[in-house]
Every structure is written in structure tokens, then in C-alpha cells.
Design a protein around this motif. Structure first.
Motif, PDB file in Angstrom:
ATOM      1  N   TYR A 437      12.019  -6.854  14.584  1.00 37.58           N
ATOM      2  CA  TYR A 437      11.944  -6.553  13.162  1.00 37.58           C
ATOM      3  C   TYR A 437      13.251  -5.924  12.344  1.00 37.58           C
ATOM      4  CZ  TYR A 437       7.220  -6.283  15.208  1.00 37.58           C
ATOM      5  OH  TYR A 437       6.297  -6.652  15.816  1.00 37.58           O
ATOM      6  N   ASP A 507       7.862  -4.782   8.591  1.00 39.36           N
ATOM      7  CA  ASP A 507       6.814  -3.736   9.075  1.00 39.36           C
ATOM      8  C   ASP A 507       5.818  -4.461   9.496  1.00 39.36           C
ATOM      9  OD1 ASP A 507       5.887  -1.034   8.991  1.00 39.36           O
ATOM     10  OD2 ASP A 507       4.256  -2.137   7.468  1.00 39.36           O
ATOM     11  N   GLY A 508       5.392  -5.624   9.075  1.00 35.70           N
ATOM     12  CA  GLY A 508       4.256  -6.460   9.972  1.00 35.70           C
ATOM     13  C   GLY A 508       4.009  -7.729   9.124  1.00 35.70           C
ATOM     14  N   HIS A 515       5.305  -7.748   4.973  1.00 35.31           N
ATOM     15  CA  HIS A 515       5.792  -6.612   4.271  1.00 35.31           C
ATOM     16  C   HIS A 515       7.054  -5.926   5.009  1.00 35.31           C
ATOM     17  CE1 HIS A 515       2.658  -4.760   7.122  1.00 35.31           C
ATOM     18  NE2 HIS A 515       1.918  -5.913   6.473  1.00 35.31           N
ATOM     19  N   VAL A 570       7.469   8.281   6.229  1.00 33.10           N
ATOM     20  CA  VAL A 570       7.829   7.259   7.085  1.00 33.10           C
ATOM     21  C   VAL A 570       7.734   7.971   8.533  1.00 33.10           C
ATOM     22  CG1 VAL A 570       9.147   5.961   5.768  1.00 33.10           C
ATOM     23  CG2 VAL A 570      10.347   7.504   6.981  1.00 33.10           C
ATOM     24  N   ASP A 572       6.091   7.152  13.229  1.00 30.38           N
ATOM     25  CA  ASP A 572       5.365   6.619  14.091  1.00 30.38           C
ATOM     26  C   ASP A 572       4.046   7.117  13.746  1.00 30.38           C
ATOM     27  OD1 ASP A 572       6.894   5.002  15.520  1.00 30.38           O
ATOM     28  OD2 ASP A 572       7.510   6.471  16.811  1.00 30.38           O
ATOM     29  N   ASN A 580       3.255   2.677  15.689  1.00 30.81           N
ATOM     30  CA  ASN A 580       3.961   1.870  14.812  1.00 30.81           C
ATOM     31  C   ASN A 580       4.647   2.749  13.822  1.00 30.81           C
ATOM     32  OD1 ASN A 580       4.258  -0.727  13.369  1.00 30.81           O
ATOM     33  ND2 ASN A 580       2.671  -0.128  11.899  1.00 30.81           N
ATOM     34  N   TYR A 581       5.752   2.217  13.627  1.00 30.59           N
ATOM     35  CA  TYR A 581       6.692   2.742  12.631  1.00 30.59           C
ATOM     36  C   TYR A 581       6.632   2.265  11.500  1.00 30.59           C
ATOM     37  CZ  TYR A 581      10.932   5.138  10.918  1.00 30.59           C
ATOM     38  OH  TYR A 581      11.915   5.797  10.150  1.00 30.59           O
ATOM     39  N   THR A 582       5.967   3.046  10.485  1.00 31.58           N
ATOM     40  CA  THR A 582       5.651   2.450   8.985  1.00 31.58           C
ATOM     41  C   THR A 582       5.870   3.501   8.123  1.00 31.58           C
ATOM     42  OG1 THR A 582       3.745   1.064   8.039  1.00 31.58           O
ATOM     43  CG2 THR A 582       3.127   3.001   9.379  1.00 31.58           C
ATOM     44  N   TYR A 584       4.268   4.956   4.299  1.00 33.12           N
ATOM     45  CA  TYR A 584       2.971   5.271   3.292  1.00 33.12           C
ATOM     46  C   TYR A 584       3.177   6.110   2.052  1.00 33.12           C
ATOM     47  CZ  TYR A 584       0.273   4.632   7.658  1.00 33.12           C
ATOM     48  OH  TYR A 584      -0.251   3.653   8.611  1.00 33.12           O
ATOM     49  N   VAL A 588       4.793   1.713  -1.821  1.00 29.98           N
ATOM     50  CA  VAL A 588       4.126   0.803  -0.893  1.00 29.98           C
ATOM     51  C   VAL A 588       3.063   0.196  -1.788  1.00 29.98           C
ATOM     52  CG1 VAL A 588       3.215   0.328   1.279  1.00 29.98           C
ATOM     53  CG2 VAL A 588       4.968   1.929   1.023  1.00 29.98           C
TER      54      VAL A 588
END
Length: 642
Positions: A437, A507-508, A515, A570, A572, A580-582, A584, A588
Motif C-alpha cells: 500500500y 487504505d483499501g 480509497h 489515524v 491501528d 488495519n491502519y486507517t 476516521y 474522509v
């Protein structure tokens, strides 16, 4: 972040602390074994590098070397030669004359001894007139010894010490503590012992490998103390009537010096070049090539370096050191007051210093790489060695140069190993987490500086980018499943590559959409412009991709992009088995809504007000639009070049 650093420090220093304590305990327990051997060899090395300053020791050595033995026709030298040597030395009025040679009986090489030793009685009777006129070399030697302040060598042996010894007065009990216990002492030939002013035990005792590092000053026989050769000749040279020991100190007239355990003087070796300066060949002296005036006021020791004499001992300076030079070193130290001693609490101090240094090394290993950690360990070890060397050279204080550095290196390597293992685990995690990624440069940067990767959750300004394909659902009905999957693999792979090339993180992937986030996991100042450049590159790529045969056949739609910048949380997220490292946050959500707004505005790139405010690229407004879920209209922009 501080808690995380503390946790890392504990993870790395815990094994180092255990290792340091274990190694320190083993070192202390084996103080006289391997640990003692390493300590002594390290001290030997320091002495070879920085020998004792000779100064004006006032000590001369008369050496019965190989040339002297050859001149006399063999070993031992006849007593008449010994008498001539003593006479020439005493003519110069030395402060004292000592012999590091044990005279254990009458002269067996003299004419008198040969006649008396003849096995034929008739031959002895026939030679009786000659015997009556034959000189007695022992008598001659004894008369010469009586001319000055002379000391003869005795040996540690099995007999009680004779009255000829100058016994040391002891002012406290437990005399053996301040002297080397021996069963007795062997005195030299009685007429010679009676002629000399004093006797001193010349026996030397080696340590591991027979190496001589100390010269005994005092020997204990029962409750009586007798002096070693170097101490006795020094006493006589300084006209001290009686030696005494009180409160662990040796009193020699006006001089007082501390005694080490066992009454031995640790030798602080001078440069062998100095030995040559203080040494005179016995052959040259017997041949009259040395003026007697050279001995005036000097402390003189006669001994042998010739191999036939059997008086060569291993020392830190070499395997074949004449014992006379060892006694000369001791005498010089006594006259100069150079008495190296090991403090009573040295071991506990060394262990404490080792633990402190090991702690510093372990803390360093938790913060730096293996090379820097080893360099730190080497520097700390060198620091202690310098301290120990300085203490010996300048203060005559004996510290262990080897133990603390070894403890530092061993425990430091344990810390480095723990840090290395943790680093490997972190690198494996980073590779698994981000290699698909993020760009290769970003992954390498994270691996090189894992402390910059904050996994526990934080608030950060991020730029979110969402994509979608127009009319994707009808397209899926026009393609076979295999062709659809193949087409999406190429398309999505191209988008992921564009995102990572621009420094973003994918991110996915959801269906036909991706995204991505910029400014995570590592911070970068130009993340907004990087995201806008990425959006332009995605549109350019997708327009080219639509012209590919399979895509054109399927009626591949345009790619729509939404971009917005704002604060987000941000870190895990997920269960222990799937993290999942993302990110919110409102930015977003708005980015996802902006991607959808392209349908209403008939555009391909919609940029939110947060990104527009921070962008350096030229933008044009598309108008205000009420986005789903937001209470107010949102001003939307797009790239000026679109």
C-alpha cells in the motif's frame, strides 16, 4: 509516545540488566580464577604500554652473564671470583651489596675441595702439604663480605630460620596475613652467612603459568617474620636497624608503607631499556674495565642471567627474565615508595561501575542501531580501561581493567540482541502491513526509522482520496467474470501504483473503487499537492486505460475522484488477528461524498474546501453543493487544467 519509548527501553534493558547482574556475580565468584587471570593480563598489558618511570633508583645490577660464565670456565663461578667481584664493588663504597645467588655449601671447585674430596686416602695423604698451603676461597669470600654492608640470599625451605636472619618485629597478631607463609628457610653456607650483615629470602613465586608479578617482602615461619631479599638490602642500604609491621603498614625507619595481602610487592615494571643502563657485566668488572667509583652510594645486587645458572623466570615482560632484575625492580620501587595497592573495596566498586556502564550501554542499544550500539559499548569499555590505567600509572591504585568492560560488552550485546530481535519483528510487521500500500521509498523510511510509525492512535491532518468508475454495474453485465476480474486487476493495480508513487497509502479496495490517504503513516508537508497530483495522474491513466481493447469493448466508464483535507484519527483498528491502519474523520466522509458529487457536476475531480485552502495548484470553483449528511452547502473545486 513517551510511554512507548519507556516500554521499548524496558524490553531492551531487562535482558541486559539480568545479564549484567549474572556476569557480575560470576566475575566476583571467580575472582581468583579465570577472572583473576584476565585482570592480571590486562594489568600486564597496561604496564607494557606505560612502564614505570625509573627516576633515580640508585640500584645497580652486576650480571653474571654468558660471557662471565665462559670466562670462568663454567657455572658456578669459583668463590675466589665471587670474592674478587665483591672486593671490586666494596672498593667503591656502595650503600649495600646483595647476592641473588644461593651459596649452599663450600666451594666445590677450589683446590682444597678437590684434595679433600679425593677418594684415595693415600692421595689425600700425599697432597696434605699442598692442602695445608692451599687458600680457602670460602674464608677469603667471607672476609670480603665482612668489609661492607652485605646481604646473602636464603631460600624458602623446610628448616627453621637461623639466628642470622634479621627478624621483623610484629606489633599485631596474625602475622601471616602480612607475609607469605613458608615452612622454614634455608640459610647459605654457615661461614658465609656469619660474615654477611643480613640474609634475605630470594625465592620468587609465580602465578598462573608461573608468571612472576610480585616480589615477596615478608615471609612468615610460625609466629616469626623474616624479610625478602629486596626488602633486606633496602633496609641495609638505608641504615635501618629494625623492620616492624603495625596496623598493616611496614615501618622502615622514617618510611612507612602499606602492605598488601600476603606481604608481596606488586611489581610496577620499568622499561627494559632502563635495565641495560643499570646493569654491569661481571666479566667487565673482573677484567678491571669498570671503575669502582661507579658503585659509590649505590644499592648493588649481584645475580646471573646466564642460562646455566637457572635463574630465569617468566614475567609479563618476557619468558626469560633474570631473577636479579626482578629483585632490582622491587628494590627500586621500595626506595622510590612505589607500592601499587588494590583498595579493599575495589571489587564492589568495579561491579558497581560495570553495572552503571552496562545500563548506559543497554539504554543506548534501545535507541540506536547495532553499529552505534557497539561503538558505544567500545567507548564505555575504553573509558573504564583509561580510568584503570590512569589509576595505576599516576596513583599506584590497582583496579581491574578487564572485568567491567567484559561485563559491559556481554550485557550490552544482550541488549543489542534484544533490540535487534525487536527491530526484526518491527520490520517484518512493517513489510507485511505496508509493502502493498506504500511506495518502496516510504517503506524503507519506516524501516529505517520505525519510531516515526505511530500505531497507537493520534489526531493528524490527512488528505483523503476516493475513486469510483462511472456506470460500473452495467459494465459488469457485458463482460464474462474472468474478463471482468482481469480488467479490474490491471486497472486497480495501476491506481495503486499511482497512489504509492505519489507518496500516498492505499487504505483499501472496494469493488471498482480505492480509497487512499496522504500524510500517513509518515508525515509530509506537501501531502495536499501530492494528493491533487495523484488525482490528476489517476484521471490521465484511466482515460488511457479506457482505450484498451477489452476496456473499450466493455464500455469502461470514466474514473471519478474526490479529495478533501482535514483532521482525522489515524491508527491501528481491529481485533488482535486483523489490525488495519486507517483514518476516521469528517474529511474522509467528505472525500467519499465529493467523489459521488462528480455525477451531479459532470466532473471527474471534486476537491473540498479543506484541500483547496491548503493547495498550491491552481483550482477553479465548481459551485456550492449540499453533500449527503452535511448540514450546509459545501464549496467544491476542481483542477484548473481539467
Amino acid at each position: 509516545m513517551i510511554d512507548r519509548r519507556r516500554q521499548l527501553l524496558r524490553l531492551v534493558t531487562a535482558p541486559a540488566a539480568v545479564g549484567a547482574l549474572l556476569f557480575a556475580a560470576l566475575w566476583a565468584a571467580d575472582f581468583h580464577g579465570v577472572a583473576g587471570m584476565l585482570r592480571e593480563r590486562a594489568i600486564d598489558a597496561i604496564q607494557r604500554i606505560a612502564p614505570r618511570e625509573a627516576g633515580r633508583g640508585g640500584v645497580l645490577v652486576v650480571d653474571i652473564d654468558a660471557a662471565s660464565v665462559a670466562r670462568a670456565g663454567g657455572w658456578p663461578l669459583p668463590r675466589e671470583d665471587m670474592a674478587r667481584l665483591a672486593a671490586r664493588i666494596l672498593d667503591g663504597r656502595p650503600a649495600a651489596l646483595a647476592f641473588d645467588i644461593f651459596f649452599d655449601g663450600s666451594d666445590r671447585q677450589s683446590l682444597r675441595a678437590r684434595i679433600e674430596g679425593a677418594s684415595d686416602p693415600r692421595l689425600r695423604e700425599a697432597l696434605a702439604p699442598i692442602l695445608a698451603q692451599a687458600p680457602d676461597p670460602d674464608h677469603e669470600f667471607g672476609e670480603t663480605l665482612e668489609r661492607g654492608q652485605t646481604i646473602l640470599a636464603a631460600l624458602a625451605g623446610g628448616a627453621a630460620p637461623p639466628a642470622a636472619f634479621n627478624f621483623v618485629r610484629l606489633e599485631e597478631p596474625a602475622g601471616a596475613r602480612w607475609a607469605r607463609p613458608i615452612p622454614g628457610a634455608l640459610a647459605p653456607h654457615e661461614p658465609l652467612a656469619a660474615a654477611a650483615l643480613g640474609l634475605g629470602v630470594s625465592s620468587l613465586f609465580g602465578e598462573e603459568g608461573g608468571v612472576v608479578r610480585r616480589a615477596p617482602l615478608l615471609f612468615s615461619v610460625g609466629d616469626r617474620l623474616i624479610p625478602g631479599l629486596a626488602l633486606e638490602v633496602t633496609r641495609v642500604a638505608e641504615n635501618v636497624a629494625m623492620l616492624s609491621v603495625e596496623d598493616g603498614r611496614l615501618e622502615t625507619g622514617a618510611r612507612s608503607m602499606p602492605l598488601g595481602e600476603g606481604g608481596a610487592l606488586r611489581l610496577r615494571w620499568s622499561d627494559p631499556a632502563h635495565w641495560a643502563q643499570r646493569t654491569i657485566s661481571a666479566a667487565e668488572l673482573l677484567e678491571g674495565r669498570v671503575a669502582s667509583e661507579r658503585f659509590a652510594g649505590q644499592l648493588v645486587i649481584v645475580g646471573a642471567s646466564a642460562p646455566q645458572a637457572g635463574a630465569l623466570r617468566p614475567t609479563p615482560l618476557g619468558p626469560l627474565t633474570p631473577s636479579v632484575q626482578i629483585h632490582a625492580e622491587a628494590a627500586e620501587q621500595l626506595r622510590a615508595g612505589t607500592v601499587p595497592l588494590r583498595p579493599g573495596r575495589a571489587l564492589s566498586g568495579e561491579i558497581g561501575a560495570a553495572l552503571v556502564l552496562a545500563g548506559v550501554a543497554a539504554a543506548g542499544a534501545a535507541r540506536v542501531g547495532p553499529s552505534a550500539a557497539f561503538a558505544l559499548q567500545a567507548a564505555l569499555s575504553a573509558l573504564w580501561i583509561a580510568v584503570a590505567a590512569s589509576a595505576l600509572i599516576f596513583q599506584n591504585v590497582v583496579l581491574d581493567p578487564a572485568g567491567p568492560p567484559l561485563i559491559v560488552l556481554l550485557s550490552g550485546n544482550m541488549a543489542a540482541a534484544a533490540s535487534f530481535a525487536r527491530t526484526r519483528r518491527m520490520k517484518a510487521f512493517i513489510s507485511r502491513k505496508f509493502e502493498q500500500y506504500l511506495s518502496a521509498d516510504v517503506v524503507r523510511e519506516i524501516i529505517a526509522h520505525p519510531e516515526r510509525l505511530r500505531r497507537e492512535g493520534e489526531m493528524r491532518i490527512v488528505t483523503a482520496l476516493f475513486t469510483d468508475i462511472e456506470n460500473f454495474t452495467p459494465m459488469t453485465q457485458r463482460l464474462a467474470p474472468r474478463d471482468l476480474i482481469a480488467l479490474l486487476d490491471v486497472y486497480l493495480g495501476g491506481l495503486e501504483r499511482i497512489v504509492t508513487d505519489h507518496g500516498g497509502m492505499v487504505d483499501g479496495v472496494t469493488g471498482d473503487a480505492i480509497h487512499a490517504f496522504f500524510n500517513v503513516p509518515l508525515e509530509r508537508a506537501d501531502h495536499v499537492d501530492a494528493a491533487l497530483d495523484c488525482a490528476a495522474a489517476i484521471v490521465e491513466f484511466s482515460e488511457s486505460f479506457r482505450k484498451e481493447p477489452l476496456a473499450a469493448q466493455a464500455g469502461f466508464g470514466r474514473t471519478r475522484v474526490g479529495v478533501e483535507t482535514g483532521p482525522a484519527i489515524v491508527g491501528d483498528v481491529g481485533g488482535a488477528r486483523r489490525l488495519n491502519y486507517t483514518a476516521y474523520g469528517d474529511a474522509v466522509i467528505v472525500a467519499a461524498r465529493l467523489e459521488q458529487a462528480n455525477k451531479q457536476l459532470e466532473s471527474q475531480i471534486c476537491i473540498g474546501p479543506g484541500a483547496a485552502a491548503a493547495a498550491r495548484r491552481d483550482l477553479v470553483p465548481l459551485g456550492a453543493l449540499r453533500l449527503k449528511g452535511l448540514p450546509e452547502d459545501t464549496m467544491i473545486f476542481t483542477l484548473a487544467s481539467e
